[in-house]
Every structure is written in structure tokens, then in C-alpha cells.
Motif scaffolding. Structure first.
Motif, short mmCIF file in Angstrom:
data_model
loop_
_atom_site.label_atom_id
_atom_site.label_comp_id
_atom_site.label_asym_id
_atom_site.label_seq_id
_atom_site.Cartn_x
_atom_site.Cartn_y
_atom_site.Cartn_z
N UNK A 181 12.75 -7.76 -1.48
CA UNK A 181 13.14 -7.69 0.09
C UNK A 181 12.40 -6.77 0.83
N UNK A 182 12.29 -7.07 2.23
CA UNK A 182 11.60 -6.32 3.23
C UNK A 182 12.72 -5.09 3.76
N UNK A 183 12.08 -4.01 3.78
CA UNK A 183 13.00 -2.90 4.23
C UNK A 183 12.28 -2.03 5.39
N UNK A 184 12.93 -2.22 6.62
CA UNK A 184 12.22 -1.37 7.59
C UNK A 184 12.50 0.22 7.52
N UNK A 185 11.54 0.73 7.70
CA UNK A 185 11.60 2.30 7.59
C UNK A 185 11.33 2.96 8.81
N UNK A 186 11.68 4.22 8.98
CA UNK A 186 11.31 5.12 10.28
C UNK A 186 10.25 5.71 9.94
N UNK A 221 16.35 8.25 0.05
CA UNK A 221 17.21 8.39 0.80
C UNK A 221 16.60 7.75 2.39
N UNK A 222 15.51 7.36 2.44
CA UNK A 222 15.13 6.74 3.70
C UNK A 222 14.78 5.16 3.64
N UNK A 249 3.62 -2.66 10.60
CA UNK A 249 4.79 -3.26 10.58
C UNK A 249 5.98 -2.38 10.59
N UNK A 250 5.98 -1.19 9.96
CA UNK A 250 6.80 -0.20 9.47
C UNK A 250 7.78 -0.67 8.73
N UNK A 251 7.38 -1.31 7.56
CA UNK A 251 8.39 -1.58 6.52
C UNK A 251 7.68 -1.57 5.12
N UNK A 252 8.68 -1.63 4.23
CA UNK A 252 8.24 -1.80 2.68
C UNK A 252 8.55 -3.06 2.15
N UNK A 253 7.63 -3.70 1.58
CA UNK A 253 7.84 -5.07 0.74
C UNK A 253 8.24 -4.74 -0.70
#
Length: 377
Positions: A257-262, A212-213, A233-237
């Protein structure tokens, strides 16, 4: 050269030395006419027919195919569809993702084999293929998309048989399928996401937030490794996925991909890391045996949570991914950015799936032309 033999009559030498036709021991039994021709290797091949014209036509066809270089041995098509799929087609699928292979196997077991598993590959006709589609389409428990996928599985198997020179033509070509309706995504309500996180087996709670996030697919969530979480960096690789309890690389460049997350997602990851040991390879989510979670076990936990929360039967983990996309759209995120974060191969895929969620009304953009053309030069 090819020829046709009459199996019911034979020429026999008479007492006076002349040759005359007489009934053979096969007279009145079985098919009468035997088509005989030479295959490309020079071996003699034959097939019996009840009518002479059919035998003659078959000989002509075999001779023509041999001269054109498109000859296919009719005996090859006598292998059963199940045997061909299990021993030749499936072992050759080294180029597809494991999830795709599993989809093929599921449709073979549940739909294709019950209809054609025991049939010889060469015996399946276009009429059979049409009847197969009609039967699937008449099942109220199957959606049009399921009918499409099941038939596509049969069509791909039969095309492989053509390529392997088992049969001369694909009987599934030019078969019409039921029309697919417009795809409308109805995202899960916010409350449902929180309820699922609380209801699911605690060690799988983090998977709900990754879906969901961050919009991760189930395999991506179960295969996320701790070193790929960039807290600063507040992201998932996203590089790997879990399949049958093992880590495998994602197949396409779009999925990597790189996914920014909160912060909420990162906080949940930190919380999970304090409670549970990672699986081998520093995989974030582990099962009770401290190994990579298998989809079957996760699906069972997910289904129990769906029932406990009271969501509709059939609610999938993938629906969390739709929730994520709808949240980005509502926040006004650029569609190309959404495409990249979702791992879609093209913007067309993004719009085809979520286009109806983007704002679209007659007032949108009104005034932009006035602003440009009325402003002083």
C-alpha cells in the motif's frame, strides 16, 4: 475377506487323525482376538482386540472403508504428533507467511507438544481435545484469544493428518472454545509515544515514528527501504518486510500500500539517514553490524524501553499502530481510507478492531433529513 482369529486357541491334529481345539502358547497372554483384513493394495493387515465383538466390528469397518475408497491404514496413525508436525506438516507450510509459521511453531513448542508431542497421532481423541482446551482455559496467564490460537494450531495439524490419510477424522472438530470478549483498543497516550522514541536504542528511534506516524507493522518498519520513501510526494510505498534479518515481499495485496505521512515522520527519516548507514538493499534501519535488524534484537530493545518509560509490561510495538489508527479516526478520516492505510483486507476488519473509537451518539447526523426534506424544491 476379513476374518477374526482366536489367538488363545488353535486347531491341532490329534493322534487319531481328527482336528480339535487346544490352548496355544499365547493362552491367557495379551489380547485374545486378532482382526485380519486386506488393505487396498492387497496386503494383509491385522490388529488385536480383547473382545471378539470389537474385532468383528473393526474388520467390518475396514472392509467398508476399503469399498468406499476412504480406507486409512491404522498403522499410519502410530507416528507421534511431534514427529508428524516436524517432518511432514511444517515443511509443507510453503503457502503461509513466515510470521504465521513462527506463531504455529511457538504454540507447538509451548502448548501442543507438552500435551501431545509424544502421543501417537491416531491415539488423540475428541475427549483429549476437550481436556486440552479446558486446561488452557484454566491457566490465568492465558487470554481467551491465546487459547483459540493454540487450539487452532492443534486442529490444523490434525486436519492435515486427515488429509494425509494418517487418521480418518479430526478429533478437534465440534470442540467448543471459550467465548472471546469484545475487543477494546486503548491507544497509547501521546506522551508515551514521544517517551518511547527517546528511550529506545537510538538507531531504532525511527521505527517508533514509522509505527505511530504511518501505522507500519514491526516487520514493515524494519524492512522499509530508502527508495520507497517518496519525500516529494510525502508518502511511503510499503512493499517489503523484514523477517529473521532478511527482506521478503508482503504476502497480500492489501498489505502492499501507499501510506501518506506528515512532515514529522519525513524529518525523522532524514535525521536517521544522516546518523546511520543503511543495511544491504538500502534498508533504512540497520543494526550495529550494518545488516537488517532481526525481530529478536529489536524486541529486546523495545522491552527495555517499555520498562524504562514505565509503560505496562506487555506493551507491544503493535500498540503504535493502534495509536496511528486512533489518530486518523479522531481527525475524521474516512473509514475506507483508514482501511487502505492500515493494510486491512476488508472494512469489516477495520470496524471490528477500531469501531468503538468512531464517534457514535444520538446527536450525530441529526438535522440531515430536515435539511433535505424541508428545503424548497
Amino acid at each position: 475377506m476379513g476374518r477374526v482369529r482366536d489367538l488363545w486357541w488353535r486347531k491341532a491334529k490329534q493322534p487319531d487323525g481328527t482336528m480339535a481345539k487346544e490352548k496355544s502358547t499365547r493362552y491367557g497372554k495379551g489380547k485374545r482376538y486378532l482382526a485380519v483384513w486386506m488393505d487396498p493394495s492387497g496386503d494383509e493387515v491385522s490388529r488385536a482386540f480383547p473382545r471378539k465383538i470389537d474385532a468383528e466390528n473393526h474388520v467390518a469397518l475396514m472392509e467398508a472403508d476399503r469399498l468406499r475408497g476412504s480406507y486409512v491404514d491404522p498403522r499410519a496413525g502410530k507416528v507421534s504428533l511431534r514427529e508428524y508436525a516436524e517432518t511432514r506438516w511444517l515443511p509443507q507450510l510453503v503457502h503461509v507467511a513466515e510470521s504465521t509459521r513462527e506463531t504455529y511453531e511457538r504454540h507447538l513448542r509451548h502448548r501442543v507438544y507438552p500435551a501431545f508431542g509424544g502421543r501417537e497421532v491416531g491415539s488423540v481423541t475428541r475427549a483429549d481435545a476437550k481436556s486440552f482446551v479446558a486446561k488452557l482455559n484454566g491457566d490465568p496467564g492465558l487470554s481467551a484469544s491465546t487459547v483459540h490460537i493454540a487450539f487452532a494450531t492443534l486442529r490444523i495439524v490434525m486436519q492435515a493428518a486427515v488429509d494425509d490419510e494418517i487418521i480418518t477424522a479430526n478429533p478437534c472438530s465440534r470442540v467448543k472454545l471459550p467465548r472471546l470478549g469484545d475487543r477494546v483498543i486503548d491507544p497509547l497516550p501521546v506522551e508515551a509515544v514521544g517517551d518511547m522514541a527517546d528511550a529506545i536504542t537510538p538507531r531504532y528511534r525511527i521505527a517508533v515514528f514509522l509505527g505511530a506516524g504511518a501505522g507500519l507493522r514491526r516487520g514493515e518498519a524494519l524492512g522499509l527501504t530508502i527508495p520507497r520513501v517518496a519525500f516529494a510526494k510525502r508518502h511511503l510505498d510499503i512493499r517489503m518486510q523484514a523477517q529473521k534479518g532478511k527482506l521478503v515481499e508482503l504476502k497480500t495485496k492489501y498489505s502492499r500500500r501507499i501510506v501518506p505521512v506528515d512532515d514529522l515522520v519525513l524529518e525523522e527519516i532524514e535525521r536517521h539517514m544522516k546518523l546511520y548507514e543503511p543495511a544491504p538493499g538500502d534498508v533504512l534501519i540497520s543494526n550495529t553490524w550494518k545488516t537488517v535488524a532481526k525481530p529478536s534484537a529489536f524486541n529486546s530493545a523495545w522491552s527495555r524501553a517499555v520498562k524504562k518509560v514505565g509503560l505496562p509490561e506487555g506493551t507491544r510495538f503493535h500498540d503504535l499502530r493502534h495509536f496511528y489508527a486512533s489518530a486518523l479516526i479522531a481527525a475524521g478520516v474516512n473509514p475506507k481510507a483508514i482501511q487502505r492505510r492500515m493494510g486491512h483486507a476488508s472494512i469489516t476488519e477495520t470496524f471490528d478492531t477500531y469501531g468503538h473509537l468512531f464517534p457514535d451518539h444520538e446527536e450525530l447526523g441529526r438535522g440531515a433529513i430536515d435539511l433535505l426534506l424541508r428545503s424548497p424544491g
